[in-house]
Design an enzyme around this catalytic site. Sequence first.
Site, PDB file in Angstrom:
ATOM      1  CD  GLU A  95      -1.050  -2.213   2.354  1.00 62.95           C
ATOM      2  OE1 GLU A  95       0.149  -2.495   2.120  1.00 62.95           O
ATOM      3  OE2 GLU A  95      -1.695  -2.741   3.277  1.00 62.95           O
ATOM      4  CB  CYS A 116      -0.074  -4.802   8.770  1.00 63.46           C
ATOM      5  SG  CYS A 116       0.956  -3.390   8.349  1.00 63.46           S
ATOM      6  CG  LEU A 150      21.119 -27.969  -7.858  1.00 66.77           C
ATOM      7  CD1 LEU A 150      21.134 -28.855  -6.623  1.00 66.77           C
ATOM      8  CD2 LEU A 150      19.843 -28.230  -8.661  1.00 66.77           C
ATOM      9  N   GLY A 186      15.669 -36.268  -8.157  1.00 66.41           N
ATOM     10  CA  GLY A 186      15.217 -36.979  -9.340  1.00 66.41           C
ATOM     11  C   GLY A 186      13.900 -37.693  -9.153  1.00 66.41           C
TER      12      GLY A 186
END
Lengths: 394, 394
Positions: free
Chosen positions: B68, B92, B230, B328
């Site tokens: 916001e 909040c 990765l 896998g």
Amino acid sequence: MEQVRSLPIPARGTLLSVEQAMQLAISEAYKGGPRVSPNPLVGSVVLDREGRFLACGYHEFYGGPHAEVNALKNLSDEELKDAHVIVTLEPCAHEGKTPSCAKMIAKLPVKKVTFGLIDPNPLVAGQGAAILHKVGIQADVFTSADKKLEQQIKTQLEEVCEAFLWNFRQKKVFVALKMASSLDGQVALKSGESQWITGPESREFVHYIRSCYDAILVGKGTIEFDDPSLNIRHPQIEKKNKVVVIDGEAELLAKFPDLKLAQIHDMQDVFWCVAADLKEEAQAKVAKMSKAPQMVFVKTNVGGDLDLEDLLAQLYQLGLRSVLVEGGAMTASSFVAQCLVNRIWMFQAPIIMGSGGSRSWTETVRIDQMKNKIQIRNPRYQTFGGDFMITGTL
Amino acid sequence: MEQVRSLPIPARGTLLSVEQAMQLAISEAYKGGPRVSPNPLVGSVVLDREGRFLACGYHEFYGGPHAEVNALKNLSDEELKDAHVIVTLEPCAHEGKTPSCAKMIAKLPVKKVTFGLIDPNPLVAGQGAAILHKVGIQADVFTSADKKLEQQIKTQLEEVCEAFLWNFRQKKVFVALKMASSLDGQVALKSGESQWITGPESREFVHYIRSCYDAILVGKGTIEFDDPSLNIRHPQIEKKNKVVVIDGEAELLAKFPDLKLAQIHDMQDVFWCVAADLKEEAQAKVAKMSKAPQMVFVKTNVGGDLDLEDLLAQLYQLGLRSVLVEGGAMTASSFVAQCLVNRIWMFQAPIIMGSGGSRSWTETVRIDQMKNKIQIRNPRYQTFGGDFMITGTL
């Protein structure tokens, strides 16, 4: 009706590019899906001298008027003055069941004919165009300044009459494979249970697909487990289809009269394929039946299974031009493993069945290296309810 | 950038319905994907008194200004007179790393706040709205006269912060599973070969997906075969991710220093999971290394495999809030079989690998009856080059 490609017919007077007109002609062609075999699906669109949409038509049924005739039939000479006729296939030069389309168009005041594919018969290819040229009508194969779009449309043009082209070029039955699997590629539980993997929207489309092929082909396991009707049940299509059953060892044959198949179909439409070695035994069984299917005796290969190439060759001799293989898992796998599938229709449901307790449709397909994987060419995707469908050629 | 949902930002002054504004707020929220964990993804849109688009914003990074604040920051009081603030999550009420959004909005001349979800914390749920009500600002949960669209948008509102909601409600790690398979559900050949099943467009999107989770989780087989990096390799995203490796029997551990993983990642970002029984043995191995991963010692179940629930619970303790399981085949199958997957990202390439010589991602999943199949809820489909992707919750 949901069909392979389906465009709305534009309002009369809508300006169309030749690319748009050709795509509309393809969409029209598909409307003949259930009724034109062994003829090709053909569609046609007529634009006025300014490129505005006048009319469209398609080849509706075997032996009926060709697409151009249907597109042109309600237009006056005034409307057709300098018109542009777009058609998916070269207008025929010869008289067959109907008069020559090229000669018919040659009498009209049209200016230009654009056709998608040249006649696949090399003996007459270009003759339709030549008839038109002779009277001063431009007649050319479709091209586009947008080469990517041109390639897309050419692929669609081949696709719309792919069974016809395959029949003509190879003198073989066109084989389509329809499978319904889970997301993990499973088509049935080990118990045989498979109804229903996909939802009602997919199933309605499957009945449309069934209508586009001459026959549905299944292995005996599918019949033993489900006792299916194997007919076409679609709200907008009425068509009798043929059925081919693979029962190599003639195990199911004796039960034939009790099957739903036997109640629903005409006996000349059911083809029962048995090993040639068992011919006498099978004929003895059939002799006792009040109604019996057409018998097809097929060579066996070294493993004792039916030789599917011989089976398809015999079906071609019997007049079938296309079959839709619908299962079960092993039958589908055999056709894929032997590279006999021309087109795949794969429906996947958003479910996981687990390969630990179920059957895949490629159990007998073994690829040793990724570079030898089987590629599906020109894949297209469509969703049906929560399911999706992929189709392409193999 | 291709993201989960991606709408263009409209021109200032474009009239938007509250439904359109909420969908735009959701699309904005997704832009925070790589950076807000463990906070929720939140987006916000501001409309003027006539419902015309003024601005939008999203929660950009953990600890940074809320959605916001970002949406409202450049708007004057004049522009905000009777404005309508749309936000995916209730503003909040409390001061945390940033001031209370509800109190900030309460000072502005806005007329109305519509929020997608009530704060999931029951202790503060509704308190943000109450702060706004007190100063005469309407503050309501999103609804729509079109109940089907409302349901769709509510599903998207839950989805955009699903990891946060799961963390908050269950105090557990959110588990996503990414798989790349052939059309017949195979993820690798028996040899282990699996590169590349899908095309470059899919793979770029996978790097975006990686960025939306705290860590990538793989079994040791994947590392042995491919020695993967990765990490996140995406042209528009720079983010360091964590890696979790399952190596129950500590077989690969000794080779750790030679792996690409060890070169690329910070050692505090690599979590190596080994059976608790092997703790001393594994620690001895680690003691000899110049650099070593974080060790996670996990309970084993009766079969001797790592107890995945214990593993996830320990990762939660270590601060991880979401993992992307990337394989896998056996690792994926174990997570599916134990119902530990929250969301699936399934990429399929238009190829057939044949189940006769390859591996499925559900080998250890066994379904005895179709009624017990695993359903993927709210499935969505998207194509990437020739591949397609399905995602949904399990």
